[in-house]
Motif scaffolding. Structure first.
Motif: not given
Ligand code: FE
Ligand code: DI6
Length: 404
Positions: A71, A73, A241, A264, A316
């Protein structure tokens, strides 16, 4: 013939069995990029030395599966360090947003950046992951928020993975934030994502999965439901998410769509845990965001464990809530903040991370037939991977049998 045989090493295979799937004084051989043999050195076939084109002696190092960061970005332009500073000087979230900060500032910068600029800035972050043993990474889009720019991000992710020698899974995160030009027409944006962007992205194979930010400040469960139906029709996996800042019953929705993972989960309730257990949805824990936002509500780790929900751990890495490019820091945080055991944490960035990407036939454990993706560490016990903070533990990374 084997291409390479590694000996004088301990293996943390992360396969079911002993703690860490450990094989002390082990050996592992690769042929054509896959694991061809592994076991105790004493059990190597008598002609092993003659069988291997190359023998590598590791002097007692530990070998784990190459890490899987499931996970991230990673691809975006600029950063939000100035916003971080303003918050610490006492500015409120609203003030920062009114000064042009927040996620929309990253969207504006990312739209303005060329593909080459995105690749170069993300490569520095990806190197942070690879120098700590990552061989498989998931990268989400979500800072373009129109077809042209989301494709630009997804294509940059592919180029980046080639450049940095990692396996890649790409996830389209259209429902990340409402783009400014749709401020007065939410339904039109959701429809655009479902009816135009997903089919177009699927048609060119630019993503493997679709994700969404199901949250009071993101998108509602109904909006996500609509987009997930489009994703499944287009043959894409889904992940979500969910329950990061409040309980939206997102994990249960994800489970209904046979999601690979719900991520999460700080506000996950018992019904959500049960839905995930029944569907086999992986819980992806993101302690970096919990830490950076100074959250207080812990994800229900014990309930997940008791229900047999598998737990992955990921960085993340993103500019707003987890500016972290260290999978080993994520392991430490998973243990110190979420009370995972070091073995659970390591499974989270190997076996379970692979499962959260639908890649468990190929990567995530050391087993015959799987890809020869290895991380070779200068440690005396696998718990050290969760214990040290910031130590240079990785000696070498091997992708498909080749040192990279
Ligand atoms: Fe995320
Ligand atoms: N949840 C988060 O914490 C990040 N995205 C998401 O869906 C925030 C991303 C950002 O602020 O840039």
């Amino acid at each position: 013939m084997w291409d390479t045989l590694w000996v004088d090493a301990h293996l943390a295979t992360m396969a079911p069995g002993a703690a860490y799937g450990a094989i002390e004084d082990g050996a592992i051989a690769a042929k054509d990029g896959r694991i061809a043999w592994l076991g105790r050195r004493a059990e190597l076939p008598g002609d092993a030395a003659a069988r291997a084109k190359e023998i590598r002696k590791l002097g007692g190092a530990w070998i784990t599966p190459g890490l899987v960061d499931c996970h991230t970005h990673l691809v975006f332009a600029a950063n939000r360090a100035r916003e971080f500073e303003m918050r610490l000087e006492g500015k409120s979230y609203e003030e920062i947003a009114s000064l042009g900060g927040g996620i929309v500032s990253t969207v504006a910068a990312t739209r303005a950046a060329s593909a080459q600029e995105l690749i170069e800035s993300a490569a520095r972050r990806l190197k942070g992951l690879t120098r700590e043993g990552v061989t498989t990474v998931e990268i989400k889009s979500g800072y373009g928020l129109n077809l042209e720019n989301e494709l630009k991000l997804l294509e940059a992710a592919a180029a980046l993975a080639d450049l940095c020698n990692v396996r890649l899974r790409r996830t389209f995160l259209g429902l990340h934030a409402l783009p400014p030009e749709f401020k007065h027409d939410r339904p039109a944006y959701v429809q655009l994502v479902a009816d135009v962007m997903i089919p177009a992205i699927a048609a060119v194979g630019a993503a493997d999965a679709v994700d969404a930010f199901c949250e009071g400040i993101g998108f509602s469960a109904e909006e996500v439901d609509y987009v997930f139906s489009a994703a499944r029709s287009a043959g894409l996996d889904v992940k979500l998410h969910a329950e990061q800042l409040s309980n939206q019953n997102g994990a249960a929705l994800a489970a209904r769509h046979q999601a690979l993972s719900a991520d999460h989960l700080e506000y996950l309730d018992d019904a959500g845990v049960e839905a995930m257990a029944n569907a086999g949805t992986i819980a992806v824990l993101l302690p970096g965001a919990f830490y950076f936002l100074r959250e207080k509500q812990l994800p229900p780790i014990d309930a997940l464990r008791k229900a047999g929900v598998r737990m992955a751990v990921a960085s993340d890495c993103n500019p707003g809530t987890s500016p972290m490019t260290s999978p080993l820091a994520a392991l430490n945080m998973a243990c110190t903040l979420f009370r995972l055991t070091p073995e659970e944490a390591l499974a989270g960035v190997t076996r379970e991370g692979a499962r959260a990407l639908g890649l468990s036939d190929d990567v995530g454990t050391l087993e015959v037939g799987k890809a020869a993706d290895l991380a070779i560490w200068d440690i005396g016990h696998p718990a050290e991977l969760s214990y040290w903070i910031g130590a240079p533990l990785l000696r070498e990374r091997v992708l498909a049998g080749v040192s990279v």
